[in-house]
Design a protein around this motif. Structure first.
Motif, PDB file in Angstrom:
ATOM      1  N   GLU A  14       0.820  -1.210   0.000  1.00  0.00           N
ATOM      2  CA  GLU A  14       0.000   0.000   0.000  1.00  0.00           C
ATOM      3  C   GLU A  14       0.856   1.263   0.000  1.00  0.00           C
ATOM      4  OE1 GLU A  14      -3.212   0.292  -0.728  1.00  0.00           O
ATOM      5  OE2 GLU A  14      -2.963  -1.852  -1.068  1.00  0.00           O
ATOM      6  N   LEU A  15       1.999   1.246   0.720  1.00  0.00           N
ATOM      7  CA  LEU A  15       2.904   2.388   0.687  1.00  0.00           C
ATOM      8  C   LEU A  15       3.417   2.627  -0.727  1.00  0.00           C
ATOM      9  CD1 LEU A  15       5.022   1.790   3.913  1.00  0.00           C
ATOM     10  CD2 LEU A  15       3.478   3.706   3.473  1.00  0.00           C
ATOM     11  N   LEU A  16       3.772   1.556  -1.414  1.00  0.00           N
ATOM     12  CA  LEU A  16       4.251   1.667  -2.786  1.00  0.00           C
ATOM     13  C   LEU A  16       3.149   2.167  -3.708  1.00  0.00           C
ATOM     14  CD1 LEU A  16       6.477   1.337  -4.863  1.00  0.00           C
ATOM     15  CD2 LEU A  16       5.900  -1.098  -4.996  1.00  0.00           C
ATOM     16  N   ARG A  17       1.946   1.627  -3.561  1.00  0.00           N
ATOM     17  CA  ARG A  17       0.814   2.054  -4.384  1.00  0.00           C
ATOM     18  C   ARG A  17       0.553   3.558  -4.196  1.00  0.00           C
ATOM     19  NH1 ARG A  17      -2.603  -1.527  -6.016  1.00  0.00           N
ATOM     20  NH2 ARG A  17      -2.425  -2.803  -4.144  1.00  0.00           N
ATOM     21  N   THR A  18       0.602   4.028  -2.964  1.00  0.00           N
ATOM     22  CA  THR A  18       0.363   5.437  -2.659  1.00  0.00           C
ATOM     23  C   THR A  18       1.474   6.321  -3.230  1.00  0.00           C
ATOM     24  OG1 THR A  18      -0.848   4.843  -0.657  1.00  0.00           O
ATOM     25  CG2 THR A  18       0.010   7.092  -0.779  1.00  0.00           C
ATOM     26  N   ALA A  19       2.726   5.890  -3.087  1.00  0.00           N
ATOM     27  CA  ALA A  19       3.855   6.660  -3.612  1.00  0.00           C
ATOM     28  C   ALA A  19       3.794   6.754  -5.130  1.00  0.00           C
ATOM     29  CB  ALA A  19       5.170   6.038  -3.162  1.00  0.00           C
ATOM     30  N   LEU A  20       3.469   5.660  -5.785  1.00  0.00           N
ATOM     31  CA  LEU A  20       3.346   5.678  -7.239  1.00  0.00           C
ATOM     32  C   LEU A  20       2.198   6.582  -7.678  1.00  0.00           C
ATOM     33  CD1 LEU A  20       3.939   1.898  -7.987  1.00  0.00           C
ATOM     34  CD2 LEU A  20       5.452   3.780  -8.629  1.00  0.00           C
ATOM     35  N   LYS A  21       1.083   6.498  -6.961  1.00  0.00           N
ATOM     36  CA  LYS A  21      -0.085   7.317  -7.303  1.00  0.00           C
ATOM     37  C   LYS A  21       0.235   8.806  -7.200  1.00  0.00           C
ATOM     38  CE  LYS A  21      -4.962   7.913  -6.236  1.00  0.00           C
ATOM     39  NZ  LYS A  21      -6.085   7.480  -5.414  1.00  0.00           N
ATOM     40  N   ALA A  22       1.084   9.185  -6.242  1.00  0.00           N
ATOM     41  CA  ALA A  22       1.474  10.583  -6.080  1.00  0.00           C
ATOM     42  C   ALA A  22       2.207  11.108  -7.310  1.00  0.00           C
ATOM     43  CB  ALA A  22       2.352  10.753  -4.830  1.00  0.00           C
TER      44      ALA A  22
END
Length: 69
Positions: A14-22
């Motif tokens: 989820e941290l990776l998904r959020t960072a990529l989404k940013a």
């Protein structure tokens, strides 16, 4: 497998998904590698999944920019 390891791989995903989404990047198949999670590997894996060439280029450009900052 201890629950903290199970929780960690989900949190990391989820941290990776959020960072990529940013950065406007979505990896459609990003998730926990379920065979690895169920298979009892010492460290569960995050499956980065497949993406089209436009997404791969966007990811490469974002990483390249971050490397020079």
């Amino acid at each position: 497998m201890p629950s903290h390891i199970h929780d960690d791989v989900h949190d990391c995903t989820e941290l990776l998904r959020t960072a990529l989404k940013a950065h406007g990047i979505t990896l459609p198949s990003l998730g926990v590698d379920l065979p690895g999670l169920a298979g009892g590997y010492a460290i569960p894996l995050v499956a980065l999944g497949n993406c089209n060439t436009a997404t791969a280029r966007r990811l490469a450009e974002t990483l390249r920019k971050a490397a020079v900052q």
